[in-house]
Motif scaffolding. Structure first.
Motif, PDB file in Angstrom:
ATOM      1  N   ARG A  46       0.825  -1.213   0.000  1.00 57.98           N
ATOM      2  CA  ARG A  46       0.000   0.000   0.000  1.00 57.98           C
ATOM      3  C   ARG A  46       0.855   1.258   0.000  1.00 57.98           C
ATOM      4  O   ARG A  46       0.553   2.230  -0.709  1.00 57.98           O
ATOM      5  CB  ARG A  46      -0.924  -0.008   1.222  1.00 57.98           C
ATOM      6  N   LEU A  47       1.943   1.243   0.781  1.00 58.35           N
ATOM      7  CA  LEU A  47       2.715   2.463   0.976  1.00 58.35           C
ATOM      8  C   LEU A  47       3.409   2.954  -0.297  1.00 58.35           C
ATOM      9  O   LEU A  47       3.403   4.157  -0.587  1.00 58.35           O
ATOM     10  CB  LEU A  47       3.763   2.245   2.075  1.00 58.35           C
ATOM     11  N   ILE A  48       4.032   2.031  -1.021  1.00 58.36           N
ATOM     12  CA  ILE A  48       4.819   2.452  -2.186  1.00 58.36           C
ATOM     13  C   ILE A  48       3.960   3.198  -3.212  1.00 58.36           C
ATOM     14  O   ILE A  48       4.318   4.315  -3.637  1.00 58.36           O
ATOM     15  CB  ILE A  48       5.533   1.242  -2.824  1.00 58.36           C
ATOM     16  N   PRO A  49       2.812   2.650  -3.663  1.00 56.81           N
ATOM     17  CA  PRO A  49       2.013   3.412  -4.645  1.00 56.81           C
ATOM     18  C   PRO A  49       1.469   4.722  -4.083  1.00 56.81           C
ATOM     19  O   PRO A  49       1.414   5.734  -4.803  1.00 56.81           O
ATOM     20  CB  PRO A  49       0.872   2.442  -4.987  1.00 56.81           C
ATOM     21  N   GLU A  50       1.065   4.722  -2.798  1.00 55.45           N
ATOM     22  CA  GLU A  50       0.433   5.914  -2.230  1.00 55.45           C
ATOM     23  C   GLU A  50       1.436   7.026  -1.962  1.00 55.45           C
ATOM     24  O   GLU A  50       1.121   8.202  -2.131  1.00 55.45           O
ATOM     25  CB  GLU A  50      -0.292   5.554  -0.924  1.00 55.45           C
ATOM     26  N   MET A  51       2.650   6.663  -1.496  1.00 64.54           N
ATOM     27  CA  MET A  51       3.587   7.673  -1.018  1.00 64.54           C
ATOM     28  C   MET A  51       4.605   8.112  -2.072  1.00 64.54           C
ATOM     29  O   MET A  51       5.418   8.992  -1.807  1.00 64.54           O
ATOM     30  CB  MET A  51       4.313   7.176   0.224  1.00 64.54           C
ATOM     31  N   LEU A  52       4.602   7.487  -3.261  1.00 59.30           N
ATOM     32  CA  LEU A  52       5.490   7.939  -4.330  1.00 59.30           C
ATOM     33  C   LEU A  52       4.750   8.791  -5.356  1.00 59.30           C
ATOM     34  O   LEU A  52       5.357   9.632  -6.018  1.00 59.30           O
ATOM     35  CB  LEU A  52       6.147   6.749  -5.027  1.00 59.30           C
ATOM     36  N   GLY A  53       3.462   8.544  -5.509  1.00 61.09           N
ATOM     37  CA  GLY A  53       2.676   9.337  -6.448  1.00 61.09           C
ATOM     38  C   GLY A  53       2.918   8.994  -7.898  1.00 61.09           C
ATOM     39  O   GLY A  53       2.599   9.787  -8.787  1.00 61.09           O
ATOM     40  N   VAL A  54       3.504   7.817  -8.168  1.00 62.85           N
ATOM     41  CA  VAL A  54       3.769   7.398  -9.551  1.00 62.85           C
ATOM     42  C   VAL A  54       2.739   6.339  -9.938  1.00 62.85           C
ATOM     43  O   VAL A  54       2.589   5.343  -9.225  1.00 62.85           O
ATOM     44  CB  VAL A  54       5.195   6.833  -9.695  1.00 62.85           C
ATOM     45  N   PRO A  55       2.013   6.522 -11.028  1.00 59.96           N
ATOM     46  CA  PRO A  55       0.990   5.546 -11.414  1.00 59.96           C
ATOM     47  C   PRO A  55       1.600   4.202 -11.788  1.00 59.96           C
ATOM     48  O   PRO A  55       2.772   4.105 -12.142  1.00 59.96           O
ATOM     49  CB  PRO A  55       0.297   6.202 -12.610  1.00 59.96           C
ATOM     50  N   GLU A  56       0.777   3.181 -11.690  1.00 56.48           N
ATOM     51  CA  GLU A  56       1.223   1.803 -11.898  1.00 56.48           C
ATOM     52  C   GLU A  56       1.857   1.594 -13.261  1.00 56.48           C
ATOM     53  O   GLU A  56       2.861   0.874 -13.399  1.00 56.48           O
ATOM     54  CB  GLU A  56       0.022   0.873 -11.712  1.00 56.48           C
ATOM     55  N   GLU A  57       1.308   2.203 -14.310  1.00 58.12           N
ATOM     56  CA  GLU A  57       1.820   1.984 -15.662  1.00 58.12           C
ATOM     57  C   GLU A  57       3.182   2.643 -15.886  1.00 58.12           C
ATOM     58  O   GLU A  57       3.865   2.343 -16.876  1.00 58.12           O
ATOM     59  CB  GLU A  57       0.820   2.493 -16.698  1.00 58.12           C
ATOM     60  N   GLN A  58       3.594   3.547 -14.980  1.00 56.26           N
ATOM     61  CA  GLN A  58       4.895   4.205 -15.103  1.00 56.26           C
ATOM     62  C   GLN A  58       5.881   3.733 -14.030  1.00 56.26           C
ATOM     63  O   GLN A  58       6.925   4.357 -13.840  1.00 56.26           O
ATOM     64  CB  GLN A  58       4.717   5.731 -14.983  1.00 56.26           C
ATOM     65  N   PHE A  59       5.549   2.630 -13.373  1.00 58.53           N
ATOM     66  CA  PHE A  59       6.337   2.166 -12.227  1.00 58.53           C
ATOM     67  C   PHE A  59       6.707   0.694 -12.414  1.00 58.53           C
ATOM     68  O   PHE A  59       5.834  -0.184 -12.432  1.00 58.53           O
ATOM     69  CB  PHE A  59       5.524   2.357 -10.945  1.00 58.53           C
ATOM     70  N   ILE A 168       8.226   2.781   7.671  1.00 58.23           N
ATOM     71  CA  ILE A 168       7.152   1.826   7.432  1.00 58.23           C
ATOM     72  C   ILE A 168       5.850   2.253   8.091  1.00 58.23           C
ATOM     73  O   ILE A 168       4.765   1.785   7.721  1.00 58.23           O
ATOM     74  CB  ILE A 168       7.565   0.418   7.928  1.00 58.23           C
ATOM     75  N   GLN A 169       5.919   3.178   9.058  1.00 58.81           N
ATOM     76  CA  GLN A 169       4.708   3.646   9.739  1.00 58.81           C
ATOM     77  C   GLN A 169       4.057   4.806   8.998  1.00 58.81           C
ATOM     78  O   GLN A 169       2.826   4.852   8.844  1.00 58.81           O
ATOM     79  CB  GLN A 169       5.048   4.078  11.177  1.00 58.81           C
ATOM     80  N   THR A 170       4.851   5.741   8.527  1.00 59.61           N
ATOM     81  CA  THR A 170       4.300   6.953   7.911  1.00 59.61           C
ATOM     82  C   THR A 170       4.467   7.010   6.399  1.00 59.61           C
ATOM     83  O   THR A 170       3.776   7.780   5.729  1.00 59.61           O
ATOM     84  CB  THR A 170       4.974   8.199   8.512  1.00 59.61           C
ATOM     85  N   GLY A 171       5.394   6.209   5.851  1.00 61.66           N
ATOM     86  CA  GLY A 171       5.659   6.262   4.416  1.00 61.66           C
ATOM     87  C   GLY A 171       6.600   7.370   4.008  1.00 61.66           C
ATOM     88  O   GLY A 171       6.866   7.570   2.813  1.00 61.66           O
ATOM     89  N   LYS A 172       7.135   8.102   4.980  1.00 62.90           N
ATOM     90  CA  LYS A 172       8.022   9.222   4.668  1.00 62.90           C
ATOM     91  C   LYS A 172       9.353   8.717   4.145  1.00 62.90           C
ATOM     92  O   LYS A 172       9.928   7.763   4.674  1.00 62.90           O
ATOM     93  CB  LYS A 172       8.237  10.074   5.920  1.00 62.90           C
ATOM     94  N   LEU A 173       9.865   9.361   3.098  1.00 60.63           N
ATOM     95  CA  LEU A 173      11.112   8.959   2.463  1.00 60.63           C
ATOM     96  C   LEU A 173      12.286   9.766   2.994  1.00 60.63           C
ATOM     97  O   LEU A 173      12.169  10.975   3.229  1.00 60.63           O
ATOM     98  CB  LEU A 173      11.022   9.146   0.946  1.00 60.63           C
ATOM     99  N   GLU A 174      13.418   9.086   3.151  1.00 62.41           N
ATOM    100  CA  GLU A 174      14.685   9.745   3.457  1.00 62.41           C
ATOM    101  C   GLU A 174      15.626   9.473   2.287  1.00 62.41           C
ATOM    102  O   GLU A 174      15.919   8.326   1.960  1.00 62.41           O
ATOM    103  CB  GLU A 174      15.270   9.199   4.762  1.00 62.41           C
TER     104      GLU A 174
END
Length: 353
Positions: A46-59, A168-174
């Motif tokens: 769930r986190l990767i698609p939601e927190m990156l903002g890149v659609p499935e067809e471009q990922f 893993i809790q918030t989806g925030k990227l470093e």
């Protein structure tokens, strides 16, 4: 602004507001699709698609346990290259995450799980910590993986390789590794990368190879040696002298079997080890395990998890010693030597004058 800069900025906004990341991808058409390597942890689904903002067809989403990359010419770098060459990937991201379940496991727990499933420890790589990703720092793993991919001749110098860590809790990227800073850097040649991969494989399997080679060496038997045949009239040698030379040669030839001889002293402590007593041991992860009965201790030694030098404490004793110390029997009493025998006095006959 470049693609990953926009992704990280959108991610920070989403993590702060608790919403999904969103960005205008029409500005970054030339930088898509995006290739990402992550762990197999299902919490990322769930986190990767939601927190990156890149659609499935471009990922292009690639996964393995621990998002580990071993060598510049490994199977994982090959897959990343095909994702770029065949699927058109423009940028690569190595994304680790916090709260790694494998990282919380210990070597003893892992080998116990293998044993329960009928897996032979002797057939696994010697360095299980690196092979299964039992490393302490996920940040170091991400940075090391990004560097290996960047150094691979399979990945073109025009492809940015980034390293990121996701909460893993918030989806925030470093953002740990900025691939834009190393664009155009010369990668090692194909031959050099093969050498690096081969060197890593050799280091990992050298011990097993030597043990296998030593195990297949036939035992030397002096009685099976063929003595040289001499024709009548030829110069002969002293048989005793020849035998001593043959024995010295045999001792030299038997030296490669040193691996087998090293293991033999363990039989003596094993014979004297009290299997009924309880012990505590300190594992390679510096954690205390036990109390464990002596029979289980011998199983762990046979599996290579611990050895006779492992720090241990016998139940009822507050002293920590190597396991071999608990197998030492009491020393036999010393027997005093008899006093030296004095030579008998010599009697001389008196001469008569």
């Amino acid at each position: 602004m470049r693609l990953l800069e926009a992704i990280v900025e959108a991610n920070q906004r989403a993590a702060a507001s608790g919403a999904k990341a969103s960005l205008n991808l029409s500005e970054f058409a030339d930088a898509l699709p995006l290739v990402a390597l992550t762990c197999i942890d299902p919490r990322l689904n769930r986190l990767i698609p939601e927190m990156l903002g890149v659609p499935e067809e471009q990922f292009i989403w690639l996964r393995n346990a621990g998002n580990i990359i071993f060598e510049p010419m490994s199977s994982m770098t090959r897959t990343l290259e095909l994702a770029c060459a065949v699927k058109g990937g423009k940028e690569i991201m190595n994304i680790g995450h916090t709260d790694r379940q494998v990282g919380k496991s210990t070597m003893l727990k892992l080998t116990d799980a293998f044993r329960a499933r009928g897996v032979d420890r002797a057939k696994l790589p010697e360095n299980l910590t690196e092979f299964f990703g039992l490393f302490a720092s996920e940040r170091q793993n991400v940075m090391r993986g990004a560097e290996i991919v960047r150094q691979s001749p399979l990945i073109g110098a025009k492809v940015p390789v980034h390293g990121l860590l996701m909460d893993i809790q918030t989806g925030k990227l470093e953002w740990l590794v900025n691939g834009y800073q190393t664009l155009g850097a010369a990668a090692p040649s194909f031959v050099e990368a093969v050498k690096q991969t081969a060197a890593g494989s050799v280091r990992q399997t050298a011990s097993e190879a030597l043990n296998l080679f030593a195990a297949k060496l036939p035992e030397f038997n002096l009685g099976e040696m063929k003595f040289p045949e001499f024709k009548i009239g030829e110069t002969t040698i002293d048989p005793n002298q020849w035998l001593s030379q043959a024995q010295s040669i045999a001792s030299v030839k038997s030296e490669p079997q040193q691996t087998e001889s090293v293991q033999k002293p363990a039989a003596e402590p094993e014979r004297k080890f009290d299997k009924e007593r309880k012990y505590r041991v300190i594992g390679a992860d510096q954690k205390v395990y036990g109390p464990i009965d002596g029979g289980k201790i011998l199983e762990w030694i046979a599996d290579g998890r611990i050895d006779w030098q492992t720090a241990s404490q016998m139940e009822g004793s507050g002293e920590w010693k190597p396991l071999s110390a608990w197998a030492e029997g009491p020393k036999p009493p010393t027997i005093p030597l008899p006093p030296p025998i004095k030579p008998a006095p010599r009697l001389q006959r008196m001469r008569r004058h």
